[in-house]
Design a protein around this motif. Structure first.
Motif, PDB file in Angstrom:
ATOM      1  N   UNK A 102       0.843  -1.184   0.000  1.00 50.89           N
ATOM      2  CA  UNK A 102       0.000   0.000   0.000  1.00 50.89           C
ATOM      3  C   UNK A 102       0.885   1.243   0.000  1.00 50.89           C
ATOM      4  N   UNK A 103       1.004   1.900  -1.155  1.00 48.75           N
ATOM      5  CA  UNK A 103       1.936   3.028  -1.232  1.00 48.75           C
ATOM      6  C   UNK A 103       1.583   4.178  -0.292  1.00 48.75           C
ATOM      7  N   UNK A 104       0.294   4.332   0.016  1.00 52.13           N
ATOM      8  CA  UNK A 104      -0.084   5.478   0.843  1.00 52.13           C
ATOM      9  C   UNK A 104       0.277   5.299   2.319  1.00 52.13           C
ATOM     10  N   UNK A 105       0.794   4.130   2.674  1.00 51.81           N
ATOM     11  CA  UNK A 105       1.372   3.998   4.014  1.00 51.81           C
ATOM     12  C   UNK A 105       2.656   4.825   4.104  1.00 51.81           C
ATOM     13  N   UNK A 106       3.188   5.175   2.930  1.00 47.86           N
ATOM     14  CA  UNK A 106       4.375   6.036   2.884  1.00 47.86           C
ATOM     15  C   UNK A 106       4.004   7.300   2.108  1.00 47.86           C
ATOM     16  N   UNK A 107       2.997   7.982   2.587  1.00 44.41           N
ATOM     17  CA  UNK A 107       2.414   9.100   1.842  1.00 44.41           C
ATOM     18  C   UNK A 107       3.437  10.196   1.513  1.00 44.41           C
ATOM     19  N   UNK A 108       4.248  10.567   2.493  1.00 47.25           N
ATOM     20  CA  UNK A 108       5.192  11.668   2.245  1.00 47.25           C
ATOM     21  C   UNK A 108       6.193  11.296   1.159  1.00 47.25           C
ATOM     22  N   UNK A 109       6.614  10.052   1.192  1.00 49.04           N
ATOM     23  CA  UNK A 109       7.557   9.544   0.192  1.00 49.04           C
ATOM     24  C   UNK A 109       6.928   9.621  -1.205  1.00 49.04           C
ATOM     25  N   UNK A 110       5.696   9.156  -1.305  1.00 52.69           N
ATOM     26  CA  UNK A 110       4.980   9.177  -2.585  1.00 52.69           C
ATOM     27  C   UNK A 110       4.797  10.617  -3.073  1.00 52.69           C
ATOM     28  N   UNK A 111       4.414  11.499  -2.152  1.00 53.07           N
ATOM     29  CA  UNK A 111       4.169  12.889  -2.535  1.00 53.07           C
ATOM     30  C   UNK A 111       5.439  13.551  -3.065  1.00 53.07           C
ATOM     31  N   UNK A 112       6.548  13.263  -2.420  1.00 57.53           N
ATOM     32  CA  UNK A 112       7.804  13.872  -2.853  1.00 57.53           C
ATOM     33  C   UNK A 112       8.193  13.400  -4.253  1.00 57.53           C
ATOM     34  N   UNK A 113       7.985  12.135  -4.508  1.00 59.28           N
ATOM     35  CA  UNK A 113       8.309  11.601  -5.842  1.00 59.28           C
ATOM     36  C   UNK A 113       7.399  12.238  -6.895  1.00 59.28           C
ATOM     37  N   UNK A 114       6.104  12.310  -6.606  1.00 61.09           N
ATOM     38  CA  UNK A 114       5.168  12.873  -7.578  1.00 61.09           C
ATOM     39  C   UNK A 114       5.418  14.371  -7.789  1.00 61.09           C
ATOM     40  N   UNK A 115       5.775  15.079  -6.703  1.00 67.54           N
ATOM     41  CA  UNK A 115       6.061  16.506  -6.870  1.00 67.54           C
ATOM     42  C   UNK A 115       7.220  16.695  -7.841  1.00 67.54           C
TER      43      UNK A 115
END
Ligand code: SF4
Ligand code: SF4
Length: 149
Positions: A102-115
């Motif tokens: 579940x990628x959203x368990x690492x939400x900040x990590x995902x957000x940084x990559x997408x940004x």
């Protein structure tokens, strides 16, 4: 020991390939936590709750029967890997998909990559069960182009 698909756990994971195992027992010898238990037909028990991921068993397995199937990476490192296929994305209109576990368990990590990737014009998608807090979904919403649920 039961083989586990990578990224089920948020920690790094070790996978055991029974077909490669020569039953040399080196892993039992070197494991400081006694995480392995030998059964009559092979090393089947791997108590992951005891494992501290020290890597000794992986390092000492001469037959590649024990391997790390994941590793810790920073968002910068992930983006560097993504950019290796930048030409392909630009020519095909494709992009980056983050899945799991579940990628959203690492939400900040995902957000940084997408940004970072969005600012470079690379499309993105997320593969999620969406089984997280509503606030977490709201945070990532502006950054995600395609949802796979
Ligand atoms: S060290 Fe590797 S080959 Fe030897 S018993 Fe353990 S898993 Fe099998
Ligand atoms: S990584 Fe370390 S603690 Fe975990 S099973 Fe291997 S030797 Fe034992």
């Amino acid at each position: 020991m039961v083989p586990q698909p990578e990224s089920n756990s948020p920690r790094e994971e070790i996978q055991y390939f029974k077909s490669k195992c020569a039953l040399c027992l080196k892993c039992i010898e070197v494991c400081p936590e006694e995480a392995f238990t030998l059964t009559l037909d092979g090393i089947k028990e791997f108590d992951r709750s005891k494992c501290t991921l020290c890597g000794e068993c992986v390092k000492n397995c001469m037959y590649d029967a024990l391997v790390f199937v994941s590793k810790s990476m920073s968002p910068e490192e992930v983006v560097r890997v993504v950019l290796q296929d930048e030409d392909y994305y630009r020519n095909s209109g494709g992009g980056l998909t983050i899945s799991g576990g579940e990628p959203l368990l690492q939400k900040k990590f995902v957000m940084e990559i997408f940004q970072r990737t969005k600012s470079l014009g690379i499309h993105n998608a997320i593969d999620t069960a969406a089984n997280v807090r509503w606030e977490d979904l709201q945070d990532v919403l502006p950054l995600v182009e395609f949802w796979c649920c």
